[in-house]
Design a protein around this motif. Structure first.
Motif, short mmCIF file in Angstrom:
data_model
loop_
_atom_site.label_atom_id
_atom_site.label_comp_id
_atom_site.label_asym_id
_atom_site.label_seq_id
_atom_site.Cartn_x
_atom_site.Cartn_y
_atom_site.Cartn_z
N CYS A 1 33.39 36.09 116.55
CA CYS A 1 32.79 36.52 115.46
C CYS A 1 31.56 37.49 116.57
O CYS A 1 31.83 37.42 117.90
CB CYS A 1 31.32 35.64 115.11
SG CYS A 1 30.14 36.29 114.34
N ASN B 1 29.18 39.48 115.89
CA ASN B 1 27.72 39.17 114.82
C ASN B 1 26.03 38.77 115.92
O ASN B 1 25.54 39.33 116.01
CB ASN B 1 28.07 38.66 113.39
CG ASN B 1 28.09 39.27 112.42
OD1 ASN B 1 28.62 40.54 112.96
ND2 ASN B 1 28.86 38.26 111.47
N MET B 2 26.44 37.75 116.70
CA MET B 2 25.87 37.51 117.49
C MET B 2 24.07 36.55 117.03
O MET B 2 23.31 36.98 116.75
CB MET B 2 25.24 38.08 118.71
CG MET B 2 26.50 39.08 119.42
SD MET B 2 26.90 37.15 120.25
CE MET B 2 25.81 37.82 121.90
N CYS B 3 24.41 36.34 115.51
CA CYS B 3 23.13 35.44 114.65
C CYS B 3 21.78 35.28 115.88
O CYS B 3 22.94 34.36 116.91
CB CYS B 3 23.57 34.86 113.39
SG CYS B 3 24.44 35.22 112.06
N TYR C 1 21.02 31.72 116.38
CA TYR C 1 20.54 30.55 116.14
C TYR C 1 22.02 30.05 117.15
O TYR C 1 22.62 29.01 117.19
CB TYR C 1 20.83 30.24 114.60
CG TYR C 1 21.27 30.43 113.80
CD1 TYR C 1 22.21 30.56 113.99
CD2 TYR C 1 20.71 31.35 113.20
CE1 TYR C 1 23.17 30.54 112.94
CE2 TYR C 1 21.06 31.88 111.84
CZ TYR C 1 22.71 31.36 111.94
OH TYR C 1 23.25 32.39 110.93
N CYS C 2 23.35 30.81 116.71
CA CYS C 2 24.86 30.49 116.23
C CYS C 2 25.28 30.87 118.02
O CYS C 2 25.42 31.68 118.70
CB CYS C 2 25.45 31.25 115.44
SG CYS C 2 27.24 30.96 115.25
N VAL D 1 28.14 30.13 118.08
CA VAL D 1 30.04 30.71 117.59
C VAL D 1 30.63 31.58 118.65
O VAL D 1 31.34 31.44 119.32
CB VAL D 1 30.73 31.19 115.94
CG1 VAL D 1 31.49 31.34 115.73
CG2 VAL D 1 30.57 29.53 115.21
N PRO D 2 29.85 32.98 118.33
CA PRO D 2 30.19 33.96 119.08
C PRO D 2 30.31 33.62 121.07
O PRO D 2 31.03 34.45 121.88
CB PRO D 2 29.37 34.44 119.29
CG PRO D 2 28.43 34.49 118.16
CD PRO D 2 28.60 33.11 117.97
N GLN E 1 36.05 33.40 111.37
CA GLN E 1 34.91 33.03 111.16
C GLN E 1 33.60 34.06 110.41
O GLN E 1 32.93 34.11 109.62
CB GLN E 1 34.63 33.43 112.69
CG GLN E 1 33.66 31.92 113.02
CD GLN E 1 34.70 31.60 113.89
OE1 GLN E 1 36.05 31.05 114.35
NE2 GLN E 1 34.74 29.83 113.02
N ASN E 2 34.78 35.26 110.09
CA ASN E 2 34.09 36.46 109.07
C ASN E 2 34.87 37.43 108.89
O ASN E 2 35.27 38.47 108.80
CB ASN E 2 33.69 37.39 110.36
CG ASN E 2 31.82 37.38 110.56
OD1 ASN E 2 31.77 38.08 109.45
ND2 ASN E 2 31.50 36.82 111.62
N HIS F 1 30.93 37.25 105.69
CA HIS F 1 29.59 37.69 106.16
C HIS F 1 28.65 38.77 105.14
O HIS F 1 29.66 39.36 104.59
CB HIS F 1 29.11 38.23 107.12
CG HIS F 1 27.88 38.74 108.03
ND1 HIS F 1 26.99 39.37 107.43
CD2 HIS F 1 27.09 37.46 108.65
CE1 HIS F 1 25.57 39.29 107.86
NE2 HIS F 1 25.75 38.68 108.70
N ARG G 1 20.07 38.38 111.26
CA ARG G 1 21.44 38.23 110.20
C ARG G 1 21.82 39.93 109.60
O ARG G 1 22.23 40.12 109.08
CB ARG G 1 20.45 37.81 109.04
CG ARG G 1 20.29 35.93 109.39
CD ARG G 1 21.99 35.80 109.19
NE ARG G 1 22.99 35.36 108.22
CZ ARG G 1 24.21 34.88 108.13
NH1 ARG G 1 24.88 35.20 109.72
NH2 ARG G 1 25.00 34.93 107.23
FE1 SF4 Z 1 29.27 34.79 113.11
FE2 SF4 Z 1 28.29 33.34 111.17
FE3 SF4 Z 1 27.50 32.39 114.10
FE4 SF4 Z 1 26.10 34.64 112.28
S1 SF4 Z 1 26.80 32.04 111.76
S2 SF4 Z 1 27.66 34.09 114.58
S3 SF4 Z 1 28.63 35.19 111.38
S4 SF4 Z 1 29.59 32.58 113.24
#
Ligand code: SF4
Ligand code: 5AD
Length: 603
Positions: free
Chosen positions: A259, A261-263, A265-266, A268-269, A318-319, A378, A417
């Motif tokens: 991913c 996107n680098m939200c 809070y996340c 995942v990236p 993930q996206n 997303h 977001r």
């Molecule tokens: Fe990526 Fe979803 Fe995490 Fe946002 S919430 S960084 S879109 S995996």
């Protein structure tokens, strides 16, 4: 023997800062678990099992720096099946084989992890490992882990404590039990896991599953081994996962990983790395195979085995709707990307490649009797061409997951977001106009940094305004490395987060019940999955919106074979008249058996 440690950066340095230090390969020659150097403590079992005694000394003198470079960069440049590659010079082919060792795989977290488990198993199976569903029989236990919230990691630490007992009590007559941590937690914590839990033998990050046979071979010698290298292009395109999904009727197909996107809070990236898409051709090949695959449903008689292939495919990533296959150069022109109206990205806009609308179109053409779903998207990537296609194609489910995360524009900005509440609500209206009857679901986080009571009430009002059919709600959990961790304050007290989450859940349930009750009296096409868990006289399946539908197992007419009376089997499409609804389930009685194509002709 001196500890040997090589830390290498990934090839092709990523553009953002945080992934570069996180992208490394680590091979540790820790001391054997008994505290003695592994050469001094060769186990008698290992000699019986054919791993030569001088393994450690060969390991020490064997690999050169170039060998490590090759093992780090090889799979990135040219993904190929592990058995096609020459083994590293310090391991023999025999040592890379599973020699009938039994592997017990345990999956935590999201659907991506279920798919990763199938990929990891596919790789190990080809290396001669056997799979067991009985923990007591296992020679190797692999946990496929999740890091998204603190609680998810806590579950793994607790599980490791239980496994430690199993490992220490293991009789000497058996080969030592090997324990591995796979996936996001391995990637996030790296050697911290090996230091904290000495009985963990191996770590493999989400892009390192091809390396599992080598890592296990090292673990067999009593040393800890790790590969947490993140890749820029690993999609496991050539690894056909061994499908063990929820039912005999459906399967998940991974189409992209990572991913960008680098939200704020996340995590995942940071744990799954950069966004990359699997080539369209390999996705289509997998979907075609699934469409032809005959699969019998566990727990059912031969009568209940599917006569044709699987009936539902969920495209996974993930996206997912950021899909962009750039593997075919002729499509890499400068065509700009269409985003949903009012939405922006946190990264420089990408151009070219085959996009999600193209993939969805191609996948839906494979088999007119196969339902197509996708998760998780997303909201920024829903251009009109995707919405139109979903509306037009009879086998693409009219179901969209649209993670909002918050109903407050202020919080959405802090979350990075890329949209405001207004833009999100406008998108919802646009989707409902473009796809009449669409079923909507969302994710929400309660108690993000700086969230006030007023922000929280805005989320409550969004839940009421949209009236989602399904929802996934979480209390905010601060994760190290994320932007929120570095720049924001986790200032909503735990008790307040819990209370707000409870309120969101209760409002969501109320609204979902109302939304689902609207379908009472309608006839809905249901893909039968099997017996209901709660009653042996009921069957269960899913409607187009992915809601569970329960109905009595009675005889019905088969409209494609007039005069024929049948009982529903897994994989059948049946029309069900809905008689009652709750926030999560519909109930009804069956009308007739049909096909996906025929049923759409009457809708
Ligand atoms: Fe990526 Fe979803 Fe995490 Fe946002 S919430 S960084 S879109 S995996
Ligand atoms: N805390 C709580 N929930 C989170 N999610 C992602 N990161 C966090 C976090 N740090 C939720 C989001 C996302 C879903 C998969 O998990 O709602 O959509």
């Amino acid at each position: 023997m001196q500890p040997l440690r090589h830390v290498l950066k990934a090839q092709g340095s990523p553009r953002w800062g945080p992934l570069t230090p996180a992208s490394w390969l680590l091979l540790k020659n820790f001391r054997a678990h008994g505290g003695l150097p592994s050469t001094a403590n060769p186990s008698p079992e290992r000699q019986e099992d054919g791993v030569p005694k001088d393994f450690s000394s060969r390991l020490a003198t064997g690999p050169t720096f170039q060998d490590f470079l090759r093992s780090a960069s090889g799979p990135q440049e040219e993904p190929s099946s592990p058995e096609a590659e020459d083994p590293p010079p310090y391991l023999t082919v025999d040592e890379l084989l599973g020699r009938q060792r039994k592997v017990y795989l345990e999956t935590y977290g999201c659907q991506m992890n279920v798919n990763d488990t199938e990929i990891a198993w596919s790789i190990l199976q080809k290396s001669g490992y056997l799979r067991t569903s009985n923990l007591r029989e296992a020679d190797v236990v692999l946990l496929v882990t999740c890091s998204i919230r603190e609680k998810a990691e806590q579950t793994i630490w607790n599980r490791l404590r239980q496994l430690k007992v199993l490992k220490t009590k293991r009789p000497l007559s058996r080969v030592p039990l090997r324990i591995g941590i796979l996936g996001c937690m391995a990637e996030r914590l790296k050697e911290e896991i090996l230091n904290r839990e000495k009985m963990v033998d191996l770590l493999a990050g989400p892009d390192a599953y091809r390396d599992l046979p080598r890592l296990l071979a090292i673990a067999e010698s009593g040393q800890q081994a790790a590969n947490v290298l993140l890749s820029l292009d690993e999609t496991y395109a050539d690894v056909m996962p061994v499908q063990t999904s929820r039912s005999a009727t459906s399967a998940f197909v991974s189409i992209m990983r990572g991913c960008d996107n680098m939200c704020s809070y996340c995590i995942v990236p940071f744990t799954r790395g950069r966004e990359r898409s699997r080539p369209v051709a390999s996705i289509l090949e997998e979907v075609r195979k699934l469409s032809e695959q005959v699969k019998s449903s566990p727990g059912y008689s031969v009568l209940f085995s599917l006569s044709q292939g699987l009936k539902e495919v969920t495209l996974l990533g993930q996206n997912v709707n950021s899909f962009r296959d750039s593997s075919e150069v002729q499509f890499n022109n400068a065509v700009s990307t269409n985003l949903s109206r009012g939405f922006t990205t946190n990264y420089k806009m990408k151009q070219g490649g085959l996009r999600f609308a193209y993939l969805l179109d191609q996948v839906s053409r494979v088999d007119p009797e196969m339902r197509i779903r996708f998760t998780s998207p997303h909201p920024k990537d829903f251009p009109d061409e995707v919405l139109q296609l979903i509306d037009e194609r009879h086998n693409i489910c009219k179901q969209i997951h649209l993670p909002a995360q918050s109903g407050s524009s202020r919080v959405l900005e802090a979350m990075r977001r890329g949209y405001s509440r207004e833009a999100y609500v406008e998108l919802i209206h646009h989707i409902r106009e473009s796809i009449p009857g669409v079923s909507l679901s969302s994710d929400f986080i309660a108690g993000f940094c700086g969230e006030t009571e007023e922000d929280h009430l805005q989320t409550v009002s969004l839940l009421r305004e949209v009236q989602y059919n399904m929802g996934f709600l979480f209390a905010y959990s601060m994760r190290q490395k994320t932007r929120a961790y570095h720049r924001l304050q986790d200032d909503v007290p735990g008790e307040v987060k819990k209370r707000r989450l409870k309120e969101l859940i209760s409002v969501f349930r109320e609204e979902a019940t109302k939304a689902n009750k609207n379908s009472v009296g309608s006839s809905q096409l249901v893909l039968v999955e099997g017996l209901s868990k709660r009653s042996a006289t009921d069957l269960c399946g899913r409607n187009d919106g992915n809601l569970k539908v329960i109905f009595p197992d009675t005889e019905m007419e088969d409209v494609t074979n007039p005069g024929l009376r049948v009982r529903a089997q897994p994989g059948d499409y049946v029309m069900v008249k809905i008689t009652s609804a709750s926030s999560q389930t519909l109930k009804g009685h069956v009308l007739y058996r049909t096909t996906l194509k025929d049923s759409s002709a009457y809708c």
